[in-house]
Write a protein that holds these residues in place. Sequence first.
Motif, PDB file in Angstrom:
ATOM      1  N   GLY A  15      -9.054  44.301  74.885  1.00 12.11           N
ATOM      2  CA  GLY A  15      -9.633  44.748  73.618  1.00 12.11           C
ATOM      3  C   GLY A  15      -8.842  45.868  72.985  1.00 12.11           C
ATOM      4  O   GLY A  15      -8.585  45.869  71.766  1.00 12.11           O
ATOM      5  N   TRP A  16      -8.419  46.847  73.811  1.00 14.74           N
ATOM      6  CA  TRP A  16      -7.620  47.948  73.280  1.00 14.74           C
ATOM      7  C   TRP A  16      -6.252  47.470  72.814  1.00 14.74           C
ATOM      8  O   TRP A  16      -5.799  47.824  71.720  1.00 14.74           O
ATOM      9  N   SER A  17      -5.582  46.667  73.641  1.00 15.46           N
ATOM     10  CA  SER A  17      -4.215  46.240  73.345  1.00 15.46           C
ATOM     11  C   SER A  17      -4.147  45.466  72.031  1.00 15.46           C
ATOM     12  O   SER A  17      -3.289  45.735  71.183  1.00 15.46           O
ATOM     13  N   ASP A  18      -5.049  44.529  71.842  1.00 19.74           N
ATOM     14  CA  ASP A  18      -4.975  43.724  70.624  1.00 19.74           C
ATOM     15  C   ASP A  18      -5.425  44.524  69.404  1.00 19.74           C
ATOM     16  O   ASP A  18      -4.917  44.314  68.299  1.00 19.74           O
ATOM     17  N   ALA A  60      -2.564  42.655  81.204  1.00 17.39           N
ATOM     18  CA  ALA A  60      -3.986  42.489  81.467  1.00 17.39           C
ATOM     19  C   ALA A  60      -4.160  41.442  82.574  1.00 17.39           C
ATOM     20  O   ALA A  60      -3.383  41.405  83.522  1.00 17.39           O
ATOM     21  N   SER A  61      -5.147  40.603  82.465  1.00 19.64           N
ATOM     22  CA  SER A  61      -5.425  39.607  83.500  1.00 19.64           C
ATOM     23  C   SER A  61      -6.395  38.578  82.942  1.00 19.64           C
ATOM     24  O   SER A  61      -7.220  38.891  82.072  1.00 19.64           O
ATOM     25  N   ALA A  62      -6.303  37.357  83.486  1.00 18.21           N
ATOM     26  CA  ALA A  62      -7.291  36.339  83.129  1.00 18.21           C
ATOM     27  C   ALA A  62      -8.689  36.789  83.516  1.00 18.21           C
ATOM     28  O   ALA A  62      -9.681  36.335  82.941  1.00 18.21           O
ATOM     29  N   SER A  63      -8.781  37.711  84.478  1.00 16.54           N
ATOM     30  CA  SER A  63     -10.085  38.257  84.855  1.00 16.54           C
ATOM     31  C   SER A  63     -10.701  39.058  83.720  1.00 16.54           C
ATOM     32  O   SER A  63     -11.896  39.350  83.755  1.00 16.54           O
ATOM     33  N   GLY A  64      -9.889  39.421  82.742  1.00 17.40           N
ATOM     34  CA  GLY A  64     -10.416  40.109  81.580  1.00 17.40           C
ATOM     35  C   GLY A  64     -10.993  39.182  80.538  1.00 17.40           C
ATOM     36  O   GLY A  64     -11.421  39.629  79.468  1.00 17.40           O
ATOM     37  N   ALA A  97     -13.823  44.500  84.451  1.00 12.88           N
ATOM     38  CA  ALA A  97     -14.163  45.417  83.353  1.00 12.88           C
ATOM     39  C   ALA A  97     -12.928  46.144  82.844  1.00 12.88           C
ATOM     40  O   ALA A  97     -12.738  46.319  81.636  1.00 12.88           O
ATOM     41  N   SER A  98     -12.071  46.558  83.775  1.00 17.24           N
ATOM     42  CA  SER A  98     -10.869  47.299  83.365  1.00 17.24           C
ATOM     43  C   SER A  98      -9.929  46.427  82.549  1.00 17.24           C
ATOM     44  O   SER A  98      -9.267  46.916  81.622  1.00 17.24           O
ATOM     45  N   LYS A  99      -9.862  45.152  82.874  1.00 17.14           N
ATOM     46  CA  LYS A  99      -8.953  44.262  82.154  1.00 17.14           C
ATOM     47  C   LYS A  99      -9.561  43.773  80.832  1.00 17.14           C
ATOM     48  O   LYS A  99      -8.831  43.492  79.879  1.00 17.14           O
ATOM     49  N   TRP A 100     -10.905  43.649  80.765  1.00 17.86           N
ATOM     50  CA  TRP A 100     -11.531  43.381  79.465  1.00 17.86           C
ATOM     51  C   TRP A 100     -11.207  44.533  78.520  1.00 17.86           C
ATOM     52  O   TRP A 100     -10.890  44.331  77.338  1.00 17.86           O
ATOM     53  N   MET A 121     -10.635  52.076  86.816  1.00 16.44           N
ATOM     54  CA  MET A 121     -10.703  52.259  85.374  1.00 16.44           C
ATOM     55  C   MET A 121      -9.603  53.201  84.884  1.00 16.44           C
ATOM     56  O   MET A 121      -9.013  52.972  83.816  1.00 16.44           O
ATOM     57  N   GLN A 122      -9.297  54.228  85.650  1.00 14.25           N
ATOM     58  CA  GLN A 122      -8.245  55.159  85.247  1.00 14.25           C
ATOM     59  C   GLN A 122      -6.887  54.481  85.205  1.00 14.25           C
ATOM     60  O   GLN A 122      -6.152  54.575  84.214  1.00 14.25           O
ATOM     61  N   VAL A 123      -6.523  53.786  86.272  1.00 16.35           N
ATOM     62  CA  VAL A 123      -5.179  53.201  86.350  1.00 16.35           C
ATOM     63  C   VAL A 123      -5.037  51.994  85.429  1.00 16.35           C
ATOM     64  O   VAL A 123      -4.031  51.848  84.725  1.00 16.35           O
TER      65      VAL A 123
END
Length: 277
Positions: free
Chosen positions: A168-171, A145-149, A161-164, A114-116
């Motif tokens: 959300g933050w990026s957009d 990000a990643s498709a896993s997000g 979770a980190s990529k979701w 989550m940190q990185v």
Amino acid sequence: MGISVAGRTVLITGAAMGMGRLYAERAVREGAAHVVLWDRNAQALEATAADLRALGGSTVHPHALDVSSQEEVTAAAARVETEAGAPDVLINNAGIVRAKYFWEHTPADIDAVMQVNSLAPMQITRAFLPGMIARRTPARILNVASASGTLSVPKMSVYTASKWAMIGWSDSLRLELNQSGNGHIQVTTLIPSYIKTGMFAGARGPLMTPLMEPQYVVDRAWDALLEGKARLQLPWTVPLGSALRGLLPQPVWDVVAGRIFKVYQSMDHFTGREDIR
């Protein structure tokens, strides 16, 4: 409207190897005045910096740091501001993965991922945004990000979770900059499926989704970044999967994802490197 990096400052995290190095090479070849490399692997970082300097034309600034450390990020950002000014292009590329069932993660695993993957891009961007806003010249941010997000994946719960969070933050940041009259800074969110970097060795792409070549992804992401495109999803099956997940009832989607597309089995044979920053 696209911009050029010629004569400008580009900062890349996770820049010592893999896709980070490819972004740096692209920046040097396109005439960036300053190319700033952040990575925690000091030895690989210096080797990459030497190779980039051999290409000529750009001043290369390697900084060895752990992006999960707020103290180190703050100190490194201050050095960058002094040496090259706030970046015109910021590429939040660093990332790590832990591939196991959730209950097999240690507390340290959860914190590191989550940190990185989530908090570091936020803190790094926050460190430079005031300068980028005040300068009023066109600037770009690429958040990897990643498709896993976009889809749930077994043995990837914390990474997912980190990529979701990243998406959300990026957009949201993109919208905030436009809404506040700071549209000279455009944010691009890169959402790729598996890439052949070694990070996901052993992973199997879903149906019709082969592992992509790093150079292909970097080239597409670079063009989208300079154009200020809001989102890039690669390959075409990624937006398809997201659309189907939204349209289908959950039990039906579970059958489609698990039995047809094999999304839920994609990490069953994972052997890749866990630490890449």
